[in-house]
Design an enzyme around this catalytic site. Structure first.
Site, PDB file in Angstrom:
ATOM      1  N   GLU A  71      -2.162  -6.984   7.616  1.00  0.00           N
ATOM      2  CA  GLU A  71      -0.816  -6.885   8.156  1.00  0.00           C
ATOM      3  C   GLU A  71      -0.664  -7.769   9.399  1.00  0.00           C
ATOM      4  O   GLU A  71      -1.646  -8.172  10.034  1.00  0.00           O
ATOM      5  CB  GLU A  71      -0.503  -5.427   8.495  1.00  0.00           C
ATOM      6  CG  GLU A  71       0.904  -5.161   9.030  1.00  0.00           C
ATOM      7  CD  GLU A  71       2.028  -5.585   8.097  1.00  0.00           C
ATOM      8  OE1 GLU A  71       2.143  -6.804   7.825  1.00  0.00           O
ATOM      9  OE2 GLU A  71       2.805  -4.710   7.666  1.00  0.00           O
ATOM     10  N   HIS A  76       0.821  -1.220   0.000  1.00  0.00           N
ATOM     11  CA  HIS A  76       0.000   0.000   0.000  1.00  0.00           C
ATOM     12  C   HIS A  76       0.851   1.264   0.000  1.00  0.00           C
ATOM     13  O   HIS A  76       2.048   1.245   0.307  1.00  0.00           O
ATOM     14  CB  HIS A  76      -0.909   0.009   1.229  1.00  0.00           C
ATOM     15  CG  HIS A  76      -0.145   0.026   2.527  1.00  0.00           C
ATOM     16  ND1 HIS A  76       0.428   1.168   3.050  1.00  0.00           N
ATOM     17  CD2 HIS A  76       0.150  -0.976   3.395  1.00  0.00           C
ATOM     18  CE1 HIS A  76       1.032   0.876   4.193  1.00  0.00           C
ATOM     19  NE2 HIS A  76       0.888  -0.417   4.422  1.00  0.00           N
TER      20      HIS A  76
END
Length: 211
Positions: free
Chosen positions: A85, A12
């Site tokens: 994550e 990202h």
């Protein structure tokens, strides 16, 4: 003649916590303005590869990055929670300096109290990759939008590297990617931490042409 299947593992764009060097983990931090611009630029590049499927972590920093590619390709974004994550437990929101100061022994082995182990992340990330690969054709390109630790740990485990070697591989910068290719000998890493389009490898090295 069709080409091999490929996977682009895309981190990202930048967030405020990235700039502040805070452990983000599963905390749902948005992209900052720089991150939005990074995603738009990278999306324009990756669209040229003609992706078949986009799969993303549902955390908004990854989902917004994936959305930039969706806008230019018209492909929907499929979300998989196994791409989030690494859970940071007590470390989430802390700076690297704060982690070293408050949790020196845990920092030394990089294991956040109450967080996920590397093995847990590797297994769920690999499972997400396997599910996503069933969506693409034999010559398709899968774009996976995820996070720095999850991508590095998950990718290296999935490729079969033993955990003691994972530290030899650097991480991904914001909005950069790694490229995996399905060759004659199985999946292999052909680009790492790239921010430009992959180029053919022209070399006398056997690995350059055994796919």
């Amino acid at each position: 003649m069709t080409g091999p299947r490929k996977i682009v593992l895309w981190r990202h764009g930048q967030t405020a916590w990235n700039v502040e060097r805070r452990f983000q983990g599963t905390t749902d931090i948005p992209l900052d303005q720089t991150g939005v611009q990074q995603a738009a630029r990278s999306a324009r590049l990756l669209a040229a590869l003609r992706p078949s499927v986009i799969v993303s972590s549902p955390l908004q920093r990854a989902s917004a990055t994936a959305g930039a590619l969706s806008e230019v390709t018209g492909l929907p974004v499929n979300h998989d929670p196994d791409l989030i994550e690494r859970g940071g437990g007590a470390w989430e929101g802390l700076t690297n300096h704060e982690i070293r100061t408050r949790y020196p022994s845990e920092h030394a082995i990089w294991q956040p109290p109450g967080g996920e182990t590397a093995e847990q992340v590797a297994k769920r990330f690999g499972a997400a990759l396997e599910r996503a690969l069933t969506r693409i054709p034999d010559d398709g390109l899968l774009v996976v939008v995820s996070h720095g630790a999850a991508v590095r740990i998950g990718m290296l485990h999935w490729l079969g590297f033993p955990e003691e070697l994972w530290g030899r591989f650097g991480g991904l910068s914001n909005c950069c990617w790694s490229v995996l290719e399905d060759g004659r000998l199985g999946w292999r890493l052909v680009e790492h931490n790239a921010g430009t389009l992959p180029e053919p490898v022209l070399s006398d090295d056997r690995a350059a042409g055994d796919g």
